[in-house]
Design a protein around this motif. Structure first.
Motif, PDB file in Angstrom:
ATOM      1  N   ALA A 116       0.817  -1.212   0.000  1.00 44.93           N
ATOM      2  CA  ALA A 116       0.000   0.000   0.000  1.00 44.93           C
ATOM      3  C   ALA A 116       0.852   1.264   0.000  1.00 44.93           C
ATOM      4  O   ALA A 116       0.396   2.328  -0.422  1.00 44.93           O
ATOM      5  CB  ALA A 116      -0.928   0.002   1.220  1.00 44.93           C
ATOM      6  N   LEU A 117       2.102   1.132   0.446  1.00 43.21           N
ATOM      7  CA  LEU A 117       3.004   2.285   0.503  1.00 43.21           C
ATOM      8  C   LEU A 117       3.840   2.448  -0.764  1.00 43.21           C
ATOM      9  O   LEU A 117       4.468   3.494  -0.955  1.00 43.21           O
ATOM     10  CB  LEU A 117       3.970   2.139   1.686  1.00 43.21           C
ATOM     11  CG  LEU A 117       3.370   2.114   3.090  1.00 43.21           C
ATOM     12  CD1 LEU A 117       4.452   1.780   4.104  1.00 43.21           C
ATOM     13  CD2 LEU A 117       2.742   3.451   3.417  1.00 43.21           C
ATOM     14  N   ALA A 118       3.845   1.442  -1.615  1.00 41.91           N
ATOM     15  CA  ALA A 118       4.825   1.378  -2.700  1.00 41.91           C
ATOM     16  C   ALA A 118       4.746   2.551  -3.661  1.00 41.91           C
ATOM     17  O   ALA A 118       5.767   3.030  -4.150  1.00 41.91           O
ATOM     18  CB  ALA A 118       4.679   0.062  -3.459  1.00 41.91           C
ATOM     19  N   ALA A 119       3.543   3.028  -3.962  1.00 39.46           N
ATOM     20  CA  ALA A 119       3.402   4.129  -4.919  1.00 39.46           C
ATOM     21  C   ALA A 119       3.529   5.493  -4.255  1.00 39.46           C
ATOM     22  O   ALA A 119       3.222   6.522  -4.866  1.00 39.46           O
ATOM     23  CB  ALA A 119       2.063   4.026  -5.644  1.00 39.46           C
ATOM     24  N   GLU A 120       3.975   5.483  -3.000  1.00 31.97           N
ATOM     25  CA  GLU A 120       4.209   6.716  -2.230  1.00 31.97           C
ATOM     26  C   GLU A 120       2.956   7.584  -2.114  1.00 31.97           C
ATOM     27  O   GLU A 120       2.993   8.789  -2.329  1.00 31.97           O
ATOM     28  CB  GLU A 120       5.368   7.509  -2.858  1.00 31.97           C
ATOM     29  CG  GLU A 120       6.662   6.720  -2.899  1.00 31.97           C
ATOM     30  CD  GLU A 120       7.785   7.435  -3.617  1.00 31.97           C
ATOM     31  OE1 GLU A 120       7.525   8.515  -4.195  1.00 31.97           O
ATOM     32  OE2 GLU A 120       8.907   6.923  -3.598  1.00 31.97           O
ATOM     33  N   PRO A 121       1.806   6.972  -1.739  1.00 34.80           N
ATOM     34  CA  PRO A 121       0.585   7.766  -1.577  1.00 34.80           C
ATOM     35  C   PRO A 121       0.638   8.584  -0.293  1.00 34.80           C
ATOM     36  O   PRO A 121       1.337   8.236   0.656  1.00 34.80           O
ATOM     37  CB  PRO A 121      -0.504   6.697  -1.493  1.00 34.80           C
ATOM     38  CG  PRO A 121       0.184   5.545  -0.840  1.00 34.80           C
ATOM     39  CD  PRO A 121       1.595   5.557  -1.384  1.00 34.80           C
ATOM     40  N   ASP A 122      -0.113   9.673  -0.261  1.00 31.43           N
ATOM     41  CA  ASP A 122      -0.194  10.473   0.951  1.00 31.43           C
ATOM     42  C   ASP A 122      -1.219   9.899   1.921  1.00 31.43           C
ATOM     43  O   ASP A 122      -1.200  10.205   3.111  1.00 31.43           O
ATOM     44  CB  ASP A 122      -0.575  11.922   0.617  1.00 31.43           C
ATOM     45  CG  ASP A 122       0.522  12.633  -0.153  1.00 31.43           C
ATOM     46  OD1 ASP A 122       1.704  12.359   0.123  1.00 31.43           O
ATOM     47  OD2 ASP A 122       0.202  13.450  -1.034  1.00 31.43           O
ATOM     48  N   ILE A 123      -2.152   9.086   1.397  1.00 27.13           N
ATOM     49  CA  ILE A 123      -3.250   8.558   2.201  1.00 27.13           C
ATOM     50  C   ILE A 123      -3.236   7.027   2.167  1.00 27.13           C
ATOM     51  O   ILE A 123      -3.117   6.434   1.096  1.00 27.13           O
ATOM     52  CB  ILE A 123      -4.606   9.076   1.679  1.00 27.13           C
ATOM     53  CG1 ILE A 123      -4.665  10.604   1.799  1.00 27.13           C
ATOM     54  CG2 ILE A 123      -5.774   8.437   2.426  1.00 27.13           C
ATOM     55  CD1 ILE A 123      -5.806  11.228   1.024  1.00 27.13           C
ATOM     56  N   ILE A 124      -3.364   6.411   3.349  1.00 29.64           N
ATOM     57  CA  ILE A 124      -3.438   4.956   3.453  1.00 29.64           C
ATOM     58  C   ILE A 124      -4.756   4.594   4.137  1.00 29.64           C
ATOM     59  O   ILE A 124      -5.064   5.105   5.219  1.00 29.64           O
ATOM     60  CB  ILE A 124      -2.281   4.371   4.299  1.00 29.64           C
ATOM     61  CG1 ILE A 124      -0.917   4.920   3.849  1.00 29.64           C
ATOM     62  CG2 ILE A 124      -2.307   2.855   4.244  1.00 29.64           C
ATOM     63  CD1 ILE A 124      -0.477   4.462   2.508  1.00 29.64           C
ATOM     64  N   LEU A 125      -5.540   3.713   3.512  1.00 26.36           N
ATOM     65  CA  LEU A 125      -6.775   3.219   4.097  1.00 26.36           C
ATOM     66  C   LEU A 125      -6.534   1.797   4.602  1.00 26.36           C
ATOM     67  O   LEU A 125      -6.016   0.958   3.868  1.00 26.36           O
ATOM     68  CB  LEU A 125      -7.910   3.208   3.060  1.00 26.36           C
ATOM     69  CG  LEU A 125      -8.149   4.528   2.298  1.00 26.36           C
ATOM     70  CD1 LEU A 125      -9.291   4.353   1.309  1.00 26.36           C
ATOM     71  CD2 LEU A 125      -8.433   5.670   3.263  1.00 26.36           C
ATOM     72  N   MET A 126      -6.926   1.530   5.843  1.00 27.62           N
ATOM     73  CA  MET A 126      -6.656   0.223   6.439  1.00 27.62           C
ATOM     74  C   MET A 126      -7.943  -0.292   7.080  1.00 27.62           C
ATOM     75  O   MET A 126      -8.430   0.277   8.064  1.00 27.62           O
ATOM     76  CB  MET A 126      -5.524   0.326   7.479  1.00 27.62           C
ATOM     77  CG  MET A 126      -4.259   0.979   6.932  1.00 27.62           C
ATOM     78  SD  MET A 126      -2.865   0.997   8.102  1.00 27.62           S
ATOM     79  CE  MET A 126      -2.286  -0.695   7.951  1.00 27.62           C
ATOM     80  N   ASP A 127      -8.499  -1.360   6.507  1.00 30.98           N
ATOM     81  CA  ASP A 127      -9.786  -1.886   6.939  1.00 30.98           C
ATOM     82  C   ASP A 127      -9.584  -3.136   7.801  1.00 30.98           C
ATOM     83  O   ASP A 127      -9.407  -4.234   7.286  1.00 30.98           O
ATOM     84  CB  ASP A 127     -10.655  -2.205   5.722  1.00 30.98           C
ATOM     85  CG  ASP A 127     -12.088  -2.542   6.099  1.00 30.98           C
ATOM     86  OD1 ASP A 127     -12.412  -2.480   7.300  1.00 30.98           O
ATOM     87  OD2 ASP A 127     -12.879  -2.859   5.200  1.00 30.98           O
ATOM     88  N   GLU A 128      -9.578  -2.953   9.120  1.00 31.36           N
ATOM     89  CA  GLU A 128      -9.350  -4.036  10.086  1.00 31.36           C
ATOM     90  C   GLU A 128      -8.191  -4.934   9.660  1.00 31.36           C
ATOM     91  O   GLU A 128      -8.327  -6.169   9.583  1.00 31.36           O
ATOM     92  CB  GLU A 128     -10.629  -4.851  10.281  1.00 31.36           C
ATOM     93  CG  GLU A 128     -11.801  -3.993  10.758  1.00 31.36           C
ATOM     94  CD  GLU A 128     -12.819  -4.763  11.557  1.00 31.36           C
ATOM     95  OE1 GLU A 128     -12.423  -5.606  12.374  1.00 31.36           O
ATOM     96  OE2 GLU A 128     -14.019  -4.501  11.374  1.00 31.36           O
ATOM     97  N   PRO A 129      -7.030  -4.359   9.381  1.00 30.40           N
ATOM     98  CA  PRO A 129      -5.949  -5.137   8.769  1.00 30.40           C
ATOM     99  C   PRO A 129      -5.348  -6.219   9.663  1.00 30.40           C
ATOM    100  O   PRO A 129      -4.767  -7.167   9.155  1.00 30.40           O
ATOM    101  CB  PRO A 129      -4.899  -4.067   8.442  1.00 30.40           C
ATOM    102  CG  PRO A 129      -5.163  -2.984   9.450  1.00 30.40           C
ATOM    103  CD  PRO A 129      -6.646  -2.963   9.621  1.00 30.40           C
ATOM    104  N   PHE A 130      -5.466  -6.082  10.990  1.00 28.70           N
ATOM    105  CA  PHE A 130      -4.791  -7.033  11.881  1.00 28.70           C
ATOM    106  C   PHE A 130      -5.765  -7.970  12.590  1.00 28.70           C
ATOM    107  O   PHE A 130      -5.342  -8.808  13.394  1.00 28.70           O
ATOM    108  CB  PHE A 130      -3.976  -6.281  12.949  1.00 28.70           C
ATOM    109  CG  PHE A 130      -3.047  -5.240  12.376  1.00 28.70           C
ATOM    110  CD1 PHE A 130      -2.428  -5.417  11.144  1.00 28.70           C
ATOM    111  CD2 PHE A 130      -2.797  -4.063  13.076  1.00 28.70           C
ATOM    112  CE1 PHE A 130      -1.576  -4.450  10.624  1.00 28.70           C
ATOM    113  CE2 PHE A 130      -1.938  -3.102  12.564  1.00 28.70           C
ATOM    114  CZ  PHE A 130      -1.326  -3.294  11.335  1.00 28.70           C
TER     115      PHE A 130
END
Length: 373
Positions: free
Chosen positions: A150-164
């Motif tokens: 999710a970080l690879a394209a260097e986005p400013d925003i990360i959405l995380m839907d109950e990831p853990f």
């Protein structure tokens, strides 16, 4: 910055999932959406990358109305991490992480550098892991790959839907720690959905508690713990958590206001003398009453510049007086510095906090809890 203004969501069957949502997600912070099942937290997050479209109202990302943006382009500007991880099983770890950069037509050397850097960032040795397939990794390792993809394209925003939530308790706690350490380096705007209050308290800068499609209360973990708005908030947080947080000290209660600083116009020798005379390793720098950064002994000794202004560091995170002791401890640990600067809303230095200040404040707190004082 992400802003929701008077946002509603009504499904085709007439069910209103969201009711007049007005909300700002803090930039460069971990924003946690939490609430009981069906409260609208996942719907709210899915509106942001247009996996679901809102019925009316306005959603702005960096000041732009997302309804006027191409959904595909919008999604490529945001990282997305889901509970089921979603790695491509037939692709190597390298190719999984490189998926969006390849779609964006990055050159191979940039992709190679990015994959290696991100694998190192989550303590997965690139040469060992990049040629493996998802099935060869543990659940925790797979979720780490999901995060860095999710970080690879260097986005400013990360959405995380109950990831853990699907992980065992030990892996889950490790990844929560890793996320907070990672955020200290990447400084992204993260929208994180969870149903676990302990997880929210541990990782969040801002918690948004929802019920029946509405925002009931939002604020820092400390604000929700010490100033719950109503009985629903109290019940959702839980009596034990509320009791533990009642008198936990804030940064304003432990910071040292009698601090030593330097000025941009001071000479290198003057700043060095201050460090040596006060047995310090770093100094905050002031420019026209405003915080300008900090300098260390190493900075001052490394060059022949005449004034402090030429050697200022600006990469240290700072605290606010309203921040919690846990946030201060986290920054001290992550940045490997002896003290952290505390700033007012006007960007002026309110004080500094070090390990000794925090330890003394916490010791006093626990003594009061045990009735010693």
């Amino acid at each position: 910055m992400i802003e929701l203004k008077s946002v509603n969501k009504v499904y085709d069957d007439g069910f209103q999932a969201l009711k007049n949502i007005n909300l700002t997600f803090d930039e460069g912070k971990i924003n946690v959406l939490i609430g009981p099942s069906g409260c609208g937290k996942t719907t709210t997050m899915k509106l942001l990358n247009r996996l679901v479209d809102h019925t009316d109202g306005t959603i702005l990302v960096e000041g732009k109305d997302i309804q006027e943006m191409n959904p595909i382009q919008l999604r490529r500007q945001m990282g997305y991490v889901i509970q089921s991880i979603g790695l491509f099983p037939h692709m190597t770890i390298y190719d999984n992480v490189a998926t969006v950069p390849k779609l964006l037509r990055w050159n191979k050397s940039k992709i190679d550098e990015t994959v290696h850097r991100l694998l190192n960032l989550v303590n997965l040795e690139p040469e060992t892991f990049k040629k493996r397939y998802p099935s060869e990794l543990s659940g925790g390792q797979q979720q780490r790959i999901g995060v860095i993809r999710a970080l690879a394209a260097e986005p400013d925003i990360i959405l995380m839907d109950e990831p853990f939530s699907a992980l065992d308790p030990i892996s889950r706690e490790q990844l929560q720690d890793e996320l907070t350490h990672l955020q200290a380096e990447i400084n992204k705007t993260i929208v994180f959905v969870t149903h676990d209050m302990d997880e929210a308290i541990k990782i969040a800068d801002q918690i948004i508690l929802m019920k029946d499609g509405e925002v009931v209360q939002k604020g820092s973990p400390h604000e929700l713990l010490t100033e719950p708005k109503n009985d629903f908030v109290k019940e959702f947080i839980g009596t034990e958590r509320l009791q533990k947080a009642e008198t936990l000290p804030l940064v304003r209660e432990m910071m040292n206001q009698d601090f030593v600083s330097t000025y941009v116009s001071e000479s290198i020798d003057e700043a060095l003398n201050k460090l040596i005379n006060h047995n310090l390793t770093q100094l905050p720098v002031i420019n026209n009453k405003q915080y300008a950064g900090f300098v260390t002994i190493k900075d001052l000794l490394k060059g022949s510049e005449e004034t402090v202004s030429n050697v200022i560091n600006t990469d240290q995170k700072t605290l606010k007086p309203s921040d919690e002791a846990s946030q201060a401890m986290r920054l001290l640990k992550e940045q490997e510095l002896n003290e952290v600067t505390v700033l007012t809303d006007q960007n002026e230095i309110a004080g500094v906090v070090n390990y000794k200040d925090i330890s003394e404040a916490l010791q006093n707190y626990y003594e009061k809890q045990q009735g010693v004082v």
